[in-house]
Design an enzyme around this catalytic site. Structure first.
Site, PDB file in Angstrom:
ATOM      1  N   CYS A   3      29.743 -23.187 -60.064  1.00 17.68           N
ATOM      2  CA  CYS A   3      29.233 -21.899 -60.493  1.00 17.68           C
ATOM      3  C   CYS A   3      30.205 -21.313 -61.510  1.00 17.68           C
ATOM      4  O   CYS A   3      31.383 -21.067 -61.195  1.00 17.68           O
ATOM      5  CB  CYS A   3      29.078 -20.965 -59.303  1.00 17.68           C
ATOM      6  SG  CYS A   3      28.604 -19.277 -59.748  1.00 17.68           S
ATOM      7  N   CYS A  11      32.179 -13.276 -60.016  1.00 10.56           N
ATOM      8  CA  CYS A  11      31.492 -13.050 -58.741  1.00 10.56           C
ATOM      9  C   CYS A  11      32.116 -13.968 -57.705  1.00 10.56           C
ATOM     10  O   CYS A  11      32.187 -15.182 -57.921  1.00 10.56           O
ATOM     11  CB  CYS A  11      29.996 -13.332 -58.876  1.00 10.56           C
ATOM     12  SG  CYS A  11      29.102 -13.206 -57.300  1.00 10.56           S
ATOM     13  N   CYS A  14      30.136 -15.883 -52.921  1.00 10.14           N
ATOM     14  CA  CYS A  14      30.120 -17.149 -52.187  1.00 10.14           C
ATOM     15  C   CYS A  14      31.566 -17.492 -51.824  1.00 10.14           C
ATOM     16  O   CYS A  14      32.236 -18.269 -52.507  1.00 10.14           O
ATOM     17  CB  CYS A  14      29.481 -18.249 -53.022  1.00 10.14           C
ATOM     18  SG  CYS A  14      27.722 -18.013 -53.321  1.00 10.14           S
ATOM     19  N   GLN A 211      13.459 -14.203 -43.836  1.00 14.28           N
ATOM     20  CA  GLN A 211      14.715 -14.923 -44.000  1.00 14.28           C
ATOM     21  C   GLN A 211      14.927 -15.319 -45.464  1.00 14.28           C
ATOM     22  O   GLN A 211      13.979 -15.644 -46.179  1.00 14.28           O
ATOM     23  CB  GLN A 211      14.724 -16.176 -43.129  1.00 14.28           C
ATOM     24  CG  GLN A 211      14.627 -15.907 -41.640  1.00 14.28           C
ATOM     25  CD  GLN A 211      15.950 -15.468 -41.025  1.00 14.28           C
ATOM     26  OE1 GLN A 211      16.912 -15.206 -41.725  1.00 14.28           O
ATOM     27  NE2 GLN A 211      15.977 -15.385 -39.711  1.00 14.28           N
ATOM     28  N   GLU A 261       7.769  -5.048 -33.075  1.00 10.81           N
ATOM     29  CA  GLU A 261       8.585  -4.853 -34.274  1.00 10.81           C
ATOM     30  C   GLU A 261       8.541  -3.380 -34.673  1.00 10.81           C
ATOM     31  O   GLU A 261       7.491  -2.747 -34.621  1.00 10.81           O
ATOM     32  CB  GLU A 261       8.053  -5.730 -35.418  1.00 10.81           C
ATOM     33  CG  GLU A 261       8.570  -5.432 -36.796  1.00 10.81           C
ATOM     34  CD  GLU A 261      10.078  -5.568 -36.927  1.00 10.81           C
ATOM     35  OE1 GLU A 261      10.697  -4.667 -37.518  1.00 10.81           O
ATOM     36  OE2 GLU A 261      10.615  -6.582 -36.424  1.00 10.81           O
ATOM     37  N   ASN A 307      15.024 -11.992 -31.822  1.00 12.55           N
ATOM     38  CA  ASN A 307      15.589 -12.312 -33.140  1.00 12.55           C
ATOM     39  C   ASN A 307      16.098 -11.014 -33.770  1.00 12.55           C
ATOM     40  O   ASN A 307      15.528 -10.510 -34.735  1.00 12.55           O
ATOM     41  CB  ASN A 307      14.524 -12.975 -34.025  1.00 12.55           C
ATOM     42  CG  ASN A 307      15.076 -13.360 -35.380  1.00 12.55           C
ATOM     43  OD1 ASN A 307      16.239 -13.730 -35.508  1.00 12.55           O
ATOM     44  ND2 ASN A 307      14.243 -13.272 -36.404  1.00 12.55           N
ATOM     45  N   CYS A 334      22.017 -14.129 -36.070  1.00  5.52           N
ATOM     46  CA  CYS A 334      22.768 -14.341 -37.299  1.00  5.52           C
ATOM     47  C   CYS A 334      24.210 -13.873 -37.141  1.00  5.52           C
ATOM     48  O   CYS A 334      24.942 -13.755 -38.122  1.00  5.52           O
ATOM     49  CB  CYS A 334      22.100 -13.647 -38.483  1.00  5.52           C
ATOM     50  SG  CYS A 334      21.930 -11.849 -38.289  1.00  5.52           S
TER      51      CYS A 334
END
Length: 375
Positions: A3, A11, A14, A211, A261, A307, A334
């Site tokens: 990248c 940036c 990541c 997602q 939800e 979830n 997550c």
């Protein structure tokens, strides 16, 4: 993955990009096993890997620069825009669309928001790509000042970008560190983006969650469905169900499935898919999953899928599940740290199988799914 933005230190989102992918994955698997290490009889399935680039279905771009030369990407420490249109995490189709959207900002004379002076209009550009290549584009504005001009130039944008299925304006008048506001103004006839996953058309409305990594999300749905089908419950609840991914995948004739939800938009999307599939035994309700005992009503299910967001299900729902007598729970998380905390509050529900899914390559984040069974 190489990248140029990362190499030039423009940036560093990541954070693990300087590590080989295999090393990243091993670190995530090791971290998850360590965090959940107190559950010694937990069997780990092989991790689900991701493509190293082109995997993101969503671009959340901060808009900076000027009306004539907008930047789409992030802001540097001084508040100036850093353009990231060529980020390798996006697909070639997304790369082709972003310059057209930047041109649209200029043609419609939408002034980028300046965080230092708190002036201007356009704060974020949110673009979601379906597996079929269709796009949802949302412009997050401070006010409705530019809406008339946006409508005026929208037909030209649709001609240049025929895959544009849904366009909307989101209003975020406050100066605060959030991506979007509560009010949405739909600009197109189309109101939902079809996210075709494992042969099921999930409908995504502008304020619904999906997602970020479609392929890994598909693998997550397959894994949870395999666990559910092996247990073969007659009834199931899907809590924090979003647009209904787990519920709709696990639905089968004779199995009563209820999804809960908070987002009314997501519930509407889930109901639409259920109608299209002719699923008479599936229902979706808007409510707080943490108060599911009062929301869902009726008899307890044989299996519950949860979830939650990164904060986890928390103490009230953990206590309720522990005391409920529900025999089977599948927890998709997550955040392994909050998962571990919630598991300690449910000692009767023992983790039997787990799987790490690399939803977020090049970062320290990942998804983990765990099948729990009551002793």
């Amino acid at each position: 993955m190489r990248c140029t933005y990362f190499d030039a230190a423009r940036c560093r989102s990541c954070t693990l990009l300087d590590q080989p992918y295999a090393v990243q994955l091993a670190g995530k698997v090791g971290h998850c096993a360590e965090v959940l290490g107190e559950h010694g009889d937990l069997t780990w399935l092989p991790p689900v890997t991701s493509a190293e680039q082109g995997f993101r279905n969503k671009a959340k771009m901060v808009v900076g620069g000027s009306t004539s030369a907008p930047t789409l990407g992030i802001l540097d420490p001084t508040g100036r825009g850093v353009d990231l249109r060529a980020c390798p995490l996006y697909s070639a189709r997304m790369h082709a669309a972003l310059p057209l959207l930047a041109d649209f900002v200029s043609r419609a004379s939408i002034t980028p928001y300046d965080v230092t002076t708190r002036s201007g209009e356009l704060k974020h550009l949110l673009v979601t790509e379906s597996p079929d290549g269709d796009l949802m584009v949302r412009l997050v504005l401070r006010s409705q000042e530019a809406v008339t001009r946006i409508r005026k130039h929208l037909l030209a944008l649709q001609a240049a970008l025929p895959q544009l299925a849904v366009a909307s304006v989101n209003l975020l008048p406050e100066h605060k560190a959030v991506t979007e506001g509560e009010r949405e103004i739909l600009l197109t006839e189309g109101a939902t983006l079809r996210m075709r996953v494992n042969g099921i058309d999930l409908h995504l409305r502008p304020q619904s969650f999906f997602q970020t990594n479609t392929e890994v999300a598909a693998a997550l749905y397959r894994q949870v469905t395999a666990w559910v089908d092996a247990i073969s419950p007659a009834s199931m609840w899907d809590l924090y169900c979003g647009v209904g991914g787990f519920a709709l995948h696990a639905a089968t004739p004779g199995r009563a499935v209820t999804g809960i939800e908070r987002s009314v938009e997501a519930v509407a999307s889930a109901r639409l898919t259920a109608r299209e599939l002719g699923l008479a035994d599936v229902r979706f309700e808007a409510g707080d999953a943490a108060d599911v005992g009062g929301t869902a009503g009726g008899a307890l299910p044989e299996l519950v899928v949860v979830n939650p967001p990164r904060r986890g299900i928390g103490e009230p729902l953990s206590r309720w599940l522990e005391a409920s007598g529900v025999r089977h729970v599948v927890y998709s998380s997550c955040n392994a740290e909050t998962l571990a905390r919630d598991l300690r509050a449910m000692p009767s529900l023992r983790p039997r199988e787990g799987r790490v899914l690399d939803m977020f390559p090049h970062t320290g984040h990942y998804e983990v799914a765990v099948r729990l069974e009551r002793d």
